[in-house]
Enzyme design. Sequence first.
Site, PDB file in Angstrom:
ATOM      1  N   ARG A  92      34.427  60.389  44.590  1.00  0.00           N
ATOM      2  CA  ARG A  92      34.726  58.985  44.328  1.00  0.00           C
ATOM      3  C   ARG A  92      35.682  58.415  45.383  1.00  0.00           C
ATOM      4  NH1 ARG A  92      35.457  56.500  38.274  1.00  0.00           N
ATOM      5  NH2 ARG A  92      33.486  55.459  38.524  1.00  0.00           N
ATOM      6  N   ASN A 128      40.187  57.346  32.462  1.00  0.00           N
ATOM      7  CA  ASN A 128      39.242  57.093  31.376  1.00  0.00           C
ATOM      8  C   ASN A 128      39.745  57.645  30.033  1.00  0.00           C
ATOM      9  OD1 ASN A 128      38.880  59.191  33.233  1.00  0.00           O
ATOM     10  ND2 ASN A 128      36.975  59.814  32.269  1.00  0.00           N
ATOM     11  N   THR A 129      39.373  56.948  28.962  1.00  0.00           N
ATOM     12  CA  THR A 129      39.801  57.353  27.616  1.00  0.00           C
ATOM     13  C   THR A 129      38.602  57.236  26.666  1.00  0.00           C
ATOM     14  OG1 THR A 129      40.496  55.065  27.263  1.00  0.00           O
ATOM     15  CG2 THR A 129      42.223  56.622  27.853  1.00  0.00           C
ATOM     16  N   PRO A 130      37.583  58.077  26.872  1.00  0.00           N
ATOM     17  CA  PRO A 130      36.376  57.953  26.033  1.00  0.00           C
ATOM     18  C   PRO A 130      36.641  58.335  24.575  1.00  0.00           C
ATOM     19  CG  PRO A 130      36.258  59.927  27.390  1.00  0.00           C
ATOM     20  CD  PRO A 130      37.507  59.204  27.795  1.00  0.00           C
ATOM     21  N   ALA A 182      41.623  41.708  21.098  1.00  0.00           N
ATOM     22  CA  ALA A 182      40.879  40.770  21.952  1.00  0.00           C
ATOM     23  C   ALA A 182      39.434  41.271  22.081  1.00  0.00           C
ATOM     24  CB  ALA A 182      41.532  40.661  23.327  1.00  0.00           C
ATOM     25  N   PHE A 240      37.488  40.949  18.748  1.00  0.00           N
ATOM     26  CA  PHE A 240      37.073  39.561  18.470  1.00  0.00           C
ATOM     27  C   PHE A 240      35.881  39.148  19.335  1.00  0.00           C
ATOM     28  CE2 PHE A 240      39.981  36.863  15.791  1.00  0.00           C
ATOM     29  CZ  PHE A 240      40.580  37.929  15.130  1.00  0.00           C
ATOM     30  N   CYS A 280      34.328  49.214  26.834  1.00  0.00           N
ATOM     31  CA  CYS A 280      35.468  48.845  25.980  1.00  0.00           C
ATOM     32  C   CYS A 280      35.139  48.454  24.547  1.00  0.00           C
ATOM     33  CB  CYS A 280      36.226  47.685  26.611  1.00  0.00           C
ATOM     34  SG  CYS A 280      37.162  48.178  28.039  1.00  0.00           S
TER      35      CYS A 280
HETATM   36  C1  UDX Z   1      35.064  43.358  28.126  1.00  0.00           C
HETATM   37  C2  UDX Z   1      36.093  42.214  27.955  1.00  0.00           C
HETATM   38  O1  UDX Z   1      35.429  40.948  28.192  1.00  0.00           O
HETATM   39  C3  UDX Z   1      37.252  42.404  28.908  1.00  0.00           C
HETATM   40  O2  UDX Z   1      38.237  41.392  28.701  1.00  0.00           O
HETATM   41  C4  UDX Z   1      37.861  43.780  28.680  1.00  0.00           C
HETATM   42  O3  UDX Z   1      38.903  44.014  29.587  1.00  0.00           O
HETATM   43  C5  UDX Z   1      36.805  44.867  28.821  1.00  0.00           C
HETATM   44  O4  UDX Z   1      35.715  44.610  27.937  1.00  0.00           O
HETATM   45  P1  UDX Z   1      33.127  43.934  29.845  1.00  0.00           P
HETATM   46  O5  UDX Z   1      32.749  44.992  28.870  1.00  0.00           O
HETATM   47  O6  UDX Z   1      33.258  44.302  31.279  1.00  0.00           O
HETATM   48  O7  UDX Z   1      34.514  43.261  29.431  1.00  0.00           O
HETATM   49  O8  UDX Z   1      32.016  42.772  29.779  1.00  0.00           O
HETATM   50  P2  UDX Z   1      31.768  41.470  28.872  1.00  0.00           P
HETATM   51  O9  UDX Z   1      31.415  40.357  29.779  1.00  0.00           O
HETATM   52  O10 UDX Z   1      32.840  41.226  27.908  1.00  0.00           O
HETATM   53  O11 UDX Z   1      30.429  41.866  28.108  1.00  0.00           O
HETATM   54  C6  UDX Z   1      30.377  42.922  27.160  1.00  0.00           C
HETATM   55  C7  UDX Z   1      28.992  43.010  26.550  1.00  0.00           C
HETATM   56  O12 UDX Z   1      28.734  41.903  25.696  1.00  0.00           O
HETATM   57  C8  UDX Z   1      27.856  43.028  27.571  1.00  0.00           C
HETATM   58  O13 UDX Z   1      26.904  43.979  27.177  1.00  0.00           O
HETATM   59  C9  UDX Z   1      27.290  41.623  27.524  1.00  0.00           C
HETATM   60  O14 UDX Z   1      25.940  41.560  27.887  1.00  0.00           O
HETATM   61  C10 UDX Z   1      27.506  41.286  26.057  1.00  0.00           C
HETATM   62  N1  UDX Z   1      27.617  39.835  25.831  1.00  0.00           N
HETATM   63  C11 UDX Z   1      28.685  39.140  26.307  1.00  0.00           C
HETATM   64  C12 UDX Z   1      26.622  39.180  25.102  1.00  0.00           C
HETATM   65  O15 UDX Z   1      25.647  39.806  24.656  1.00  0.00           O
HETATM   66  N2  UDX Z   1      26.752  37.842  24.887  1.00  0.00           N
HETATM   67  C13 UDX Z   1      27.801  37.106  25.352  1.00  0.00           C
HETATM   68  O16 UDX Z   1      27.842  35.882  25.095  1.00  0.00           O
HETATM   69  C14 UDX Z   1      28.800  37.778  26.087  1.00  0.00           C
HETATM   70  P1  ADP Z   2      37.723  52.775  33.834  1.00  0.00           P
HETATM   71  O1  ADP Z   2      36.541  51.911  33.513  1.00  0.00           O
HETATM   72  O2  ADP Z   2      38.721  52.812  32.706  1.00  0.00           O
HETATM   73  O3  ADP Z   2      38.348  52.455  35.144  1.00  0.00           O
HETATM   74  P2  ADP Z   2      36.428  55.118  35.013  1.00  0.00           P
HETATM   75  O4  ADP Z   2      35.780  56.273  34.339  1.00  0.00           O
HETATM   76  O5  ADP Z   2      35.614  54.201  35.867  1.00  0.00           O
HETATM   77  O6  ADP Z   2      37.186  54.303  33.865  1.00  0.00           O
HETATM   78  O7  ADP Z   2      37.625  55.646  35.936  1.00  0.00           O
HETATM   79  C1  ADP Z   2      38.598  56.544  35.539  1.00  0.00           C
HETATM   80  C2  ADP Z   2      38.937  57.453  36.731  1.00  0.00           C
HETATM   81  O8  ADP Z   2      40.090  58.243  36.377  1.00  0.00           O
HETATM   82  C3  ADP Z   2      37.841  58.453  37.107  1.00  0.00           C
HETATM   83  O9  ADP Z   2      37.481  58.254  38.463  1.00  0.00           O
HETATM   84  C4  ADP Z   2      38.490  59.842  36.897  1.00  0.00           C
HETATM   85  O10 ADP Z   2      38.109  60.801  37.875  1.00  0.00           O
HETATM   86  C5  ADP Z   2      39.976  59.518  37.023  1.00  0.00           C
HETATM   87  N1  ADP Z   2      40.874  60.491  36.371  1.00  0.00           N
HETATM   88  C6  ADP Z   2      40.812  60.967  35.107  1.00  0.00           C
HETATM   89  N2  ADP Z   2      41.830  61.821  34.856  1.00  0.00           N
HETATM   90  C7  ADP Z   2      42.589  61.879  35.991  1.00  0.00           C
HETATM   91  C8  ADP Z   2      43.788  62.585  36.375  1.00  0.00           C
HETATM   92  N3  ADP Z   2      44.439  63.384  35.530  1.00  0.00           N
HETATM   93  N4  ADP Z   2      44.260  62.403  37.625  1.00  0.00           N
HETATM   94  C9  ADP Z   2      43.604  61.581  38.485  1.00  0.00           C
HETATM   95  N5  ADP Z   2      42.481  60.893  38.193  1.00  0.00           N
HETATM   96  C10 ADP Z   2      41.969  61.027  36.963  1.00  0.00           C
END
Ligand code: UDX
Ligand code: ADP
Length: 470
Positions: free
Chosen positions: A41, A93-95, A225, A228, A278
């Site tokens: 990456r 990442n925090t899955p 947020a 909602f 998210c």
């Molecule tokens: C979201 C929040 O918007 C952002 O503030 C937060 O930090 C991370 O999560 P993101 O997931 O990147 O962002 O995309 P977003 O534009 O919010 O869309 C999320 C999902 O909802 C997508 O799958 C999108 O297609 C869907 N969506 C969004 C709809 O189906 N209809 C809408 O009107 C808006």
């Molecule tokens: P986000 O959407 O929250 O940014 P991603 O999965 O795209 O999530 O990115 C998270 C990144 O954090 C990954 O590239 C992963 O390799 C990195 N990562 C996870 N744990 C550690 C760690 N302990 N030190 C450094 N990098 C890390």
Amino acid sequence: MKSIKKICCIGAGYVGGPTMAVIADKCSRINVNVVDINEERIAAWNCNNYEKLPVYEPGLKDILKRCRNRNLFFSNEIEKNIADSDMIFISVNTPTKTKGIGAGQASNLKWIEACARQIGKYAKGKTIVVEKSTLPVKTAKTIKSILQSFSKIDDENKIFHILSNPEFLAEGTAINDLEKPDRVLIGGEDQEAIDSLKEIYLNWINEEKILTTDLWSSELSKLIANAFLAQRVSSINSISALCESTQANINEVAKAIGMDTRIGKYFLKSGPGFGGSCFKKDILNLIYICNHYGLDQVATYWENVITINNWQQQRITQIIVNKMFGNVDGKKISILGFAFKANTNDTRESPAIKICNDLIEEGCFLSIYDPEVDIKQITLDLDQKPVNDKLILQNSSCWEYASTIQDSALNSDAIVILSDWDNFYDLDFENLINIMRKPSWIFDTRNVVDISKAIKYGFNVWSLGNGNIN
Ligand code: UDX
Ligand code: ADP
């Protein structure tokens, strides 16, 4: 107050990469170092071919052209950068946990803990630690306990202040969201630390947009947020089904209700269900917290937002199969769009994953096209090898990767539009109808198709939430 000169961001992903790029762009006097354990990456972030960046985000490559190797650096040197920095952002990442206590709901904090331990070990002097990842409420407390144990045992001069600074950027519009945010939220206990972070944002954001709160309110606000926003999507999606069963049109309904300023026009677009890293995760975290505090009714209320989202995805597959005479076995279906929405290469929680898997289960062959998602990612998501993989016998494979819309549609029985990429708004119906099998179907889950035009060219069209044609 301490003026920040050097920042380290742990995690070079969808949040860390774009966020640090904008900070570096707006604060040329601050040295910004993004570190990650993933060497591939980091190499991609440093690659001179800007088409190969790990994150596709409009506007990002222009910033990188300006800042990379000026005051923005990407590396795997985690320890050194932690030691040299005044402020450390955690952006890992925090899955959702897949096993153990809270499985399926709580976030797996193993990467956050690993970061806290690394920071505790290598940081020097006074360090401000900023939570950027989306986290369950009270994670700052965990980070704080880990860090404090290091100052006690290791070095009394190590002082840590924790801030919560949740990210509200949406993928696909991240740069704009970072440059012109609705608000910036900073939660913390130490005023000096809060002011140091605020000073960074003041380089390009007006003071009245910067809110400061206690730590937990800040952490909770991020979850709420997202909950909602997701709730609005599930609400409008539930009504899309009602529109299909009656003679109403979801776009008209969304427009009419959105003009009420109390409701507002955003997040009322019906689609195949929300995806992204998210929404689902944050609602699951919210449900987990509510259950923990014995608020079962509140938990159930939010659970239903996810239930509707899953149902929306399921019912799309059912509709496709029903319309195609109840059988797709042996048919070819063209899938347009695999990302969870337009303008991103991210596929996390994309509705396309479930819909494609369900269609494959029904026995059809998929030809998948997406302008930014690569074959490697789709292979991981579907857990099935494509026919493009030369090692696979053609007849044992259930999907292929198509590099153009035309390739995807060739000899197919149906086109299913799953993401709202710009180039799906003006499909070349004249050409498509000639290269597809008859009867030719378009299933539009994003309302991007000009229905009357498509029908004129001979297509059967199903459009989400449109009771007048379905
Ligand atoms: C979201 C929040 O918007 C952002 O503030 C937060 O930090 C991370 O999560 P993101 O997931 O990147 O962002 O995309 P977003 O534009 O919010 O869309 C999320 C999902 O909802 C997508 O799958 C999108 O297609 C869907 N969506 C969004 C709809 O189906 N209809 C809408 O009107 C808006
Ligand atoms: P986000 O959407 O929250 O940014 P991603 O999965 O795209 O999530 O990115 C998270 C990144 O954090 C990954 O590239 C992963 O390799 C990195 N990562 C996870 N744990 C550690 C760690 N302990 N030190 C450094 N990098 C890390």
